[in-house]
Design a protein around this motif. Structure first.
Motif, PDB file in Angstrom:
ATOM      1  N   GLN A   1       0.917  -1.109  -0.087  1.00  0.00           N
ATOM      2  CA  GLN A   1       0.226   0.147  -0.018  1.00  0.00           C
ATOM      3  C   GLN A   1       0.848   1.160   0.249  1.00  0.00           C
ATOM      4  O   GLN A   1       0.619   2.318  -0.683  1.00  0.00           O
ATOM      5  N   SER A   2       2.042   1.136   0.861  1.00  0.00           N
ATOM      6  CA  SER A   2       2.768   2.411   0.672  1.00  0.00           C
ATOM      7  C   SER A   2       3.578   2.720  -0.693  1.00  0.00           C
ATOM      8  O   SER A   2       3.729   3.722  -1.059  1.00  0.00           O
ATOM      9  N   GLY A   3       3.728   1.520  -1.364  1.00  0.00           N
ATOM     10  CA  GLY A   3       4.347   1.521  -2.663  1.00  0.00           C
ATOM     11  C   GLY A   3       3.362   2.102  -3.494  1.00  0.00           C
ATOM     12  O   GLY A   3       3.396   2.848  -4.265  1.00  0.00           O
ATOM     13  N   HIS A   4       2.011   1.770  -3.397  1.00  0.00           N
ATOM     14  CA  HIS A   4       1.102   2.151  -4.225  1.00  0.00           C
ATOM     15  C   HIS A   4       0.849   3.473  -4.129  1.00  0.00           C
ATOM     16  O   HIS A   4       0.489   4.354  -4.952  1.00  0.00           O
ATOM     17  N   MET A   5       0.841   4.030  -2.699  1.00  0.00           N
ATOM     18  CA  MET A   5       0.576   5.343  -2.462  1.00  0.00           C
ATOM     19  C   MET A   5       1.625   6.310  -2.883  1.00  0.00           C
ATOM     20  O   MET A   5       1.502   7.406  -3.050  1.00  0.00           O
ATOM     21  N   ARG A   6       2.764   5.937  -2.710  1.00  0.00           N
ATOM     22  CA  ARG A   6       4.134   6.609  -3.466  1.00  0.00           C
ATOM     23  C   ARG A   6       3.726   7.161  -4.958  1.00  0.00           C
ATOM     24  O   ARG A   6       3.919   8.069  -5.222  1.00  0.00           O
ATOM     25  N   TYR A   7       3.119   6.199  -5.677  1.00  0.00           N
ATOM     26  CA  TYR A   7       2.921   6.492  -6.889  1.00  0.00           C
ATOM     27  C   TYR A   7       1.699   7.531  -7.281  1.00  0.00           C
ATOM     28  O   TYR A   7       1.785   8.497  -8.056  1.00  0.00           O
ATOM     29  N   VAL A   8       0.838   7.276  -6.239  1.00  0.00           N
ATOM     30  CA  VAL A   8      -0.369   8.222  -6.202  1.00  0.00           C
ATOM     31  C   VAL A   8       0.255   9.713  -5.962  1.00  0.00           C
ATOM     32  O   VAL A   8      -0.199  10.619  -6.659  1.00  0.00           O
ATOM     33  N   ARG A   9       0.965   9.806  -4.925  1.00  0.00           N
ATOM     34  CA  ARG A   9       1.426  11.027  -4.525  1.00  0.00           C
ATOM     35  C   ARG A   9       2.464  11.689  -5.566  1.00  0.00           C
ATOM     36  O   ARG A   9       2.467  12.859  -5.873  1.00  0.00           O
ATOM     37  N   ALA A  10       3.414  10.915  -6.070  1.00  0.00           N
ATOM     38  CA  ALA A  10       4.382  11.109  -7.240  1.00  0.00           C
ATOM     39  C   ALA A  10       3.511  11.620  -8.452  1.00  0.00           C
ATOM     40  O   ALA A  10       4.008  12.817  -9.010  1.00  0.00           O
ATOM     41  N   LEU A  11       2.426  11.014  -8.728  1.00  0.00           N
ATOM     42  CA  LEU A  11       1.559  11.455  -9.746  1.00  0.00           C
ATOM     43  C   LEU A  11       0.889  12.784  -9.772  1.00  0.00           C
ATOM     44  O   LEU A  11       0.890  13.906 -10.431  1.00  0.00           O
ATOM     45  N   GLN A  12       0.316  12.940  -8.457  1.00  0.00           N
ATOM     46  CA  GLN A  12      -0.257  14.168  -7.983  1.00  0.00           C
ATOM     47  C   GLN A  12       0.601  15.333  -7.951  1.00  0.00           C
ATOM     48  O   GLN A  12       0.275  16.541  -8.710  1.00  0.00           O
ATOM     49  N   GLU A  13       1.816  15.104  -7.501  1.00  0.00           N
ATOM     50  CA  GLU A  13       2.910  16.021  -7.327  1.00  0.00           C
ATOM     51  C   GLU A  13       3.336  16.399  -9.005  1.00  0.00           C
ATOM     52  O   GLU A  13       3.477  17.598  -8.974  1.00  0.00           O
ATOM     53  N   ALA A  14       3.608  15.584  -9.555  1.00  0.00           N
ATOM     54  CA  ALA A  14       4.051  15.946 -11.156  1.00  0.00           C
ATOM     55  C   ALA A  14       2.930  16.808 -11.860  1.00  0.00           C
ATOM     56  O   ALA A  14       3.366  17.732 -12.426  1.00  0.00           O
ATOM     57  N   LYS A  15       1.591  16.400 -11.735  1.00  0.00           N
ATOM     58  CA  LYS A  15       0.395  17.201 -12.345  1.00  0.00           C
ATOM     59  C   LYS A  15       0.490  18.469 -11.836  1.00  0.00           C
ATOM     60  O   LYS A  15       0.288  19.479 -12.414  1.00  0.00           O
ATOM     61  N   ARG A  16       0.524  18.670 -10.234  1.00  0.00           N
ATOM     62  CA  ARG A  16       0.571  19.954  -9.647  1.00  0.00           C
ATOM     63  C   ARG A  16       1.701  20.798 -10.362  1.00  0.00           C
ATOM     64  O   ARG A  16       1.483  22.027 -10.429  1.00  0.00           O
ATOM     65  N   ASP A  17       2.950  19.997 -10.173  1.00  0.00           N
ATOM     66  CA  ASP A  17       4.172  21.186 -10.789  1.00  0.00           C
ATOM     67  C   ASP A  17       3.831  21.508 -12.298  1.00  0.00           C
ATOM     68  O   ASP A  17       4.130  22.763 -12.702  1.00  0.00           O
ATOM     69  N   TYR A  18       3.270  20.460 -12.854  1.00  0.00           N
ATOM     70  CA  TYR A  18       2.827  20.859 -14.678  1.00  0.00           C
ATOM     71  C   TYR A  18       1.795  21.827 -14.881  1.00  0.00           C
ATOM     72  O   TYR A  18       1.847  22.897 -15.517  1.00  0.00           O
ATOM     73  N   GLU A  19       0.623  21.811 -13.948  1.00  0.00           N
ATOM     74  CA  GLU A  19      -0.491  22.723 -13.987  1.00  0.00           C
ATOM     75  C   GLU A  19       0.057  24.053 -13.461  1.00  0.00           C
ATOM     76  O   GLU A  19      -0.840  25.070 -13.833  1.00  0.00           O
ATOM     77  N   LYS A  20       0.843  24.269 -12.641  1.00  0.00           N
ATOM     78  CA  LYS A  20       1.397  25.389 -12.308  1.00  0.00           C
ATOM     79  C   LYS A  20       1.896  26.609 -13.283  1.00  0.00           C
ATOM     80  O   LYS A  20       1.900  27.733 -13.369  1.00  0.00           O
ATOM     81  N   ILE A  21       2.341  25.834 -14.626  1.00  0.00           N
ATOM     82  CA  ILE A  21       2.772  26.530 -15.733  1.00  0.00           C
ATOM     83  C   ILE A  21       1.811  27.216 -16.541  1.00  0.00           C
ATOM     84  O   ILE A  21       1.017  26.232 -17.137  1.00  0.00           O
ATOM     85  N   PRO A  22       1.757  28.353 -16.562  1.00  0.00           N
ATOM     86  CA  PRO A  22       0.530  28.980 -17.383  1.00  0.00           C
ATOM     87  C   PRO A  22       0.305  28.411 -18.895  1.00  0.00           C
ATOM     88  O   PRO A  22      -0.566  27.834 -19.434  1.00  0.00           O
ATOM     89  N   LYS A  23       1.530  28.382 -19.730  1.00  0.00           N
ATOM     90  CA  LYS A  23       1.473  28.115 -21.132  1.00  0.00           C
ATOM     91  C   LYS A  23       2.661  27.251 -21.204  1.00  0.00           C
ATOM     92  O   LYS A  23       3.654  27.772 -21.677  1.00  0.00           O
ATOM     93  N   PRO A  24       2.621  26.034 -20.960  1.00  0.00           N
ATOM     94  CA  PRO A  24       4.108  25.029 -21.139  1.00  0.00           C
ATOM     95  C   PRO A  24       4.469  25.158 -22.414  1.00  0.00           C
ATOM     96  O   PRO A  24       3.681  24.927 -23.258  1.00  0.00           O
TER      97      PRO A  24
END
Length: 184
Positions: A30-53
């Motif tokens: 479950q912690s391995g599973h959650m690690r990918y959920v968090r990593a994906l959410q973090e990556a999406k958050r970082d990308y979506e912060k950029i107004p016009k990538p």
């Protein structure tokens, strides 16, 4: 002591040990599973912060997701499905330079099932090259990849390109994302 009692004791010991270890294994999975959920959410958050990538930023983001997906698939977590869904949301721009993308595709590539050779003349073949091996033609128009198998009758498939780099070729059909890695 009777043989039946010994076997019963061994069985109880084995089951007790498995029962004790199960919560630890489940938590680790479950912690391995959650690690990918968090990593994906973090990556999406970082990308979506950029107004016009830019295209370079989009390409870097997709590459990051591809590496994340490779790890999730190796560990046999279900997170690769969420990563695939996110990857599909970010195709190569439809007005991409077909010649440039085509030049990236020329070479030898490995998919999870087979290796392929894409030639500059627009032909492809499954490797190793042998008589009667699966082969056909390919072309790129904008962000669309067309693959025609040399069958009777010829069968053409159309895919949307997500990413072509020196290392990765990622494209999608209606439901599935396909991944190939450059061999040479």
């Amino acid at each position: 002591m009777q043989l039946d009692q010994l076997k019963r004791r061994e069985l109880i010991t084995l089951l007790g040990g498995a029962a004790a270890a199960w919560p630890l294994g489940a938590r680790a999975q479950q912690s391995g599973h959650m690690r990918y959920v968090r990593a994906l959410q973090e990556a999406k958050r970082d990308y979506e912060k950029i107004p016009k990538p830019s295209e370079a930023v989009r390409s870097d983001y997709i590459t990051r997701l591809v590496r994340m997906r490779e790890k999730a698939a190796r560990l046999k977590t279900d997170e690769w499905q969420a990563i695939d869904a996110e990857i599909k949301r970010h195709p190569t721009p439809s007005d991409s330079d077909s010649k440039k993308l085509s030049s990236f595709l020329v070479g030898e590539w490995a998919s999870p099932r087979h290796d392929y050779l894409y030639r500059a003349d627009g032909t492809w073949t499954m490797l190793p090259v042998e008589e009667n091996v699966t082969h056909g033609r390919w072309r790129i128009e904008g962000n669309q990849y067309f693959d025609t198998a040399a069958t009777d009758p010829p069968e053409t498939s159309q895919y949307t390109i997500i990413l072509i780099t020196k290392k990765d070729f990622v494209f999608t059909g209606q439901t599935k994302v396909f991944y190939e890695t450059r061999l040479k």
